[in-house]
Every structure is written in structure tokens, then in C-alpha cells.
Design an enzyme around this catalytic site. Structure first.
Site, PDB file in Angstrom:
ATOM      1  N   THR A 144       0.892  -1.147   0.000  1.00  0.00           N
ATOM      2  CA  THR A 144       0.000   0.000   0.000  1.00  0.00           C
ATOM      3  C   THR A 144       0.933   1.199   0.000  1.00  0.00           C
ATOM      4  O   THR A 144       2.110   1.043   0.305  1.00  0.00           O
ATOM      5  CB  THR A 144      -0.856  -0.025   1.295  1.00  0.00           C
ATOM      6  OG1 THR A 144      -1.724  -1.148   1.266  1.00  0.00           O
ATOM      7  CG2 THR A 144      -1.680   1.215   1.489  1.00  0.00           C
TER       8      THR A 144
ATOM      9  N   GLY B 255     -10.513  -3.296   1.050  1.00  0.00           N
ATOM     10  CA  GLY B 255      -9.642  -3.387   2.215  1.00  0.00           C
ATOM     11  C   GLY B 255      -9.801  -2.201   3.140  1.00  0.00           C
ATOM     12  O   GLY B 255     -10.783  -1.460   3.094  1.00  0.00           O
ATOM     13  N   ASP B 256      -8.803  -2.027   3.976  1.00  0.00           N
ATOM     14  CA  ASP B 256      -8.853  -0.988   5.001  1.00  0.00           C
ATOM     15  C   ASP B 256      -8.535   0.407   4.488  1.00  0.00           C
ATOM     16  O   ASP B 256      -8.978   1.409   5.059  1.00  0.00           O
ATOM     17  CB  ASP B 256      -7.826  -1.317   6.088  1.00  0.00           C
ATOM     18  CG  ASP B 256      -6.411  -1.354   5.502  1.00  0.00           C
ATOM     19  OD1 ASP B 256      -6.127  -2.279   4.715  1.00  0.00           O
ATOM     20  OD2 ASP B 256      -5.606  -0.446   5.803  1.00  0.00           O
TER      21      ASP B 256
ATOM     22  N   GLY C  69      -0.712  -3.139   5.529  1.00  0.00           N
ATOM     23  CA  GLY C  69      -0.628  -4.503   6.048  1.00  0.00           C
ATOM     24  C   GLY C  69      -1.935  -5.239   5.844  1.00  0.00           C
ATOM     25  O   GLY C  69      -2.683  -4.933   4.913  1.00  0.00           O
TER      26      GLY C  69
HETATM   27  N1  GLY Z   1      -3.827  -2.823   3.558  1.00  0.00           N
HETATM   28  C1  GLY Z   1      -4.202  -2.944   2.211  1.00  0.00           C
HETATM   29  C2  GLY Z   1      -5.278  -3.896   1.992  1.00  0.00           C
HETATM   30  O1  GLY Z   1      -5.427  -4.858   2.742  1.00  0.00           O
HETATM   31  O2  GLY Z   1      -6.003  -3.725   1.067  1.00  0.00           O
END
Ligand code: GLY
Length: 284
Positions: free
Chosen positions: A155, A185-186, A206
Site C-alpha cells: 500500500t 480493504g482498510d 498490512g
Molecule cells: N492494507 C491494504 C489492503 O489490505 O487492502
């Protein structure tokens, strides 16, 4: 307008092959300098974050924009968010393809102000209306990514503090390799992979599922509010994630005084920070 600016960028957390570590650190250094130039000239933290993130999205070494990883169907679906700590304005996009710089689109969503979060075809439709140029998905897919896709994931992110004392944070990603189509994702979720308020700004990287479950960016801000310094807040947040989920992640942050912190429990997390009198530090 008398604060000393600060900026930190990350290029993703994980086990990064030795042969690309040095170029990744150099990419982080150049991206941080892009943002630093904005801050040094009196520009806003938001502009600095956007410029630094665009630089990293355009560098095919990083899993964001050009160089994004592929989902189970071999397609690129990217997530990004940008947030203004002073106003709590935030723009986010998820599962977008055909966009060279998702962070630019996220900024447009934020400025438009009707919504916080747009996904997939709706985000593309908004991008067309907003005049964000489209690209063919093939231009986002690079040979190195095809070769290394099983090893490289990550990322990119940036947090900046400008001369007015404003904080902004932004994160952009191609997500995780082999994800199910439609997986978000996050990174684009405010409070999870990206957050900024008057207390601090955070960008995470992560394991996205674990970062979402621990609302990691906001958790880091809560540690700041509880009196932790920036390094301690970063460390405690990652420790909390590890304890509750057993997963791996990292984060960067800047607090309300412009102090920088970062921490990871992954093997690597290339970062570059600039503060004070043009003091540049890279680390991994
Ligand atoms: N941290 C990036 C994702 O899991 O999409």
C-alpha cells in the site's frame, strides 16, 4: 502560519525482496520530497499528501495506481482515501479500475462533498463527470507486478502537517494479491486504514481485514488522546492489532504538534520522513 511542517510517507508493509528495497526507499524519499516542497512553500497538508501519493501511485514498484496487484480474476481493483484533520472532510473510492491516480479521485469525492465514499462503476461514473482522466487497465499492470505478484503486496500512504498546523492523511492501494473481486480493504475506510483529526493523522498498511477489525488508524489516535507520544501510539496500536488478530501491519502518524511516529510488526516497511530543517530520514 508559524508551525514547522512535517511529512512521512510509507511504501507498504510486508516482506520486501532485497532487490527492490533500495529502489523503494528511493521512491519514498522522492515522494516525501514532492510533498515537502508543497509544505515548504506554505501549501496545505492536503495538497502535500495528494502530491506525495500521486508520485507513489505512478511508481510501478508500489502496489497502488500503476503497479497495483491483481485480484483472483487477474483484474486491478484499487482503493484510496484522503482526509482533512481540521474539518474531518474525507473522500474515498473503492474497487476502482481505469483510474491512473485513485487518490486524485478520492480528493474530488471529498471536495464534491455530497458523499464520502464511492465504489466501482459509480466511482468511475463520478470520475468521468469530474473530468478525471481514464486509462486502460493494461497501463496499470506492469511486468514486474506480473512476475512478483505473489511476493510483493503493500500500500502507499502519506501524512502531512502544514505551516498552519493542519494535518491530512491519505492512503492508496491495489489491495491484496488474489483477493476476491469486490473485496474492499482498510485503506479507503475512514478510521481503519486512513484517519485524520485535530489530534493526529494516520495511514496504515498490512493485513487489511485485521486493520478493519481493529479500526487501527482511529485506535492510534485514541492512544494519542490518552497521552501517548507518536512513536508509542504507533507501537501500542500495532501491538493491539497483533494481540487481537495475530496479524501483521504497520502505520505512520503525525500528532497535533507535528511530531512523527511509525511502527510495524512486519519484516519491512519502507518510510521516509522530513521535518525541521529539511532533515530527511529513510528507514525500513
Ligand atoms: N492494507 C491494504 C489492503 O489490505 O487492502
Amino acid at each position: 502560519m508559524n508551525h514547522s511542517p512535517a511529512i512521512i510517507v510509507h511504501g507498504g508493509a510486508g516482506s520486501i525482496p532485497e532487490d527492490i528495497l533500495a529502489p523503494m526507499l528511493e521512491g519514498c524519499r522522492k515522494a516525501a520530497l514532492e510533498g515537502w516542497r508543497v509544505l515548504d512553500a506554505g501549501g496545505s497538508a492536503l495538497d502535500a499528501v495528494e502530491q506525495a501519493a500521486i508520485f507513489l501511485e505512478d511508481d510501478p514498484l508500489f502496489n497502488a495506481g500503476t503497479g497495483s496487484t491483481l485480484n483472483l480474476l487477474g483484474e486491478i481493483e484499487m482503493d484510496a482515501a484522503i482526509m482533512d484533520g481540521h474539518t474531518l472532510a474525507v473522500g474515498a473510492v473503492a474497487a476502482v479500475s481505469r483510474i491512473k491516480n485513485p487518490i486524485r479521485l478520492a480528493r474530488k469525492v471529498m471536495e464534491d462533498g455530497r458523499h464520502v465514499f464511492l465504489a466501482a462503476d459509480g466511482a468511475l461514473r463520478f470520475a468521468r463527470e469530474a473530468g478525471i482522466p481514464e486509462c486502460s487497465p493494461e497501463t496499470l499492470l506492469v511486468e514486474a507486478r506480473k512476475k512478483h505478484w505473489e511476493k510483493t503486496h503493500g500500500t502507499i500512504g502519506c501524512v502531512a502537517f502544514d505551516r498552519s498546523g493542519a494535518i491530512a492523511a491519505g492512503t492508496s492501494t491495489g489491495g491484496i494479491f488474489d483477493k476476491l473481486p469486490g473485496r474492499i480493504g482498510d485503506s479507503a475506510l475512514p478510521g481503519c486504514g486512513t484517519y485524520a483529526c485535530e489530534t493526529g493523522g494516520v495511514s496504515c498498511t498490512g493485513n487489511g481485514e485485521a486493520i478493519i477489525r481493529t479500526v487501527l488508524a482511529k485506535t492510534a489516535v485514541e492512544f494519542l488522546l490518552g497521552g501517548s507520544g507518536p512513536g508509542e501510539a504507533a507501537r501500542k496500536s500495532v501491538a493491539f492489532l497483533e494481540k487481537k488478530t495475530g496479524a501483521k501491519a504497520g502505520l505512520i502518524l503525525i500528532d497535533r504538534e507535528g511530531r512523527i511516529g511509525y511502527y510495524r510488526n512486519t519484516e519491512r516497511m519502507p518510510v521516509c520522513l522530513i521535518s525541521g530543517h529539511n532533515e530527511i530520514v529513510t528507514d525500513c
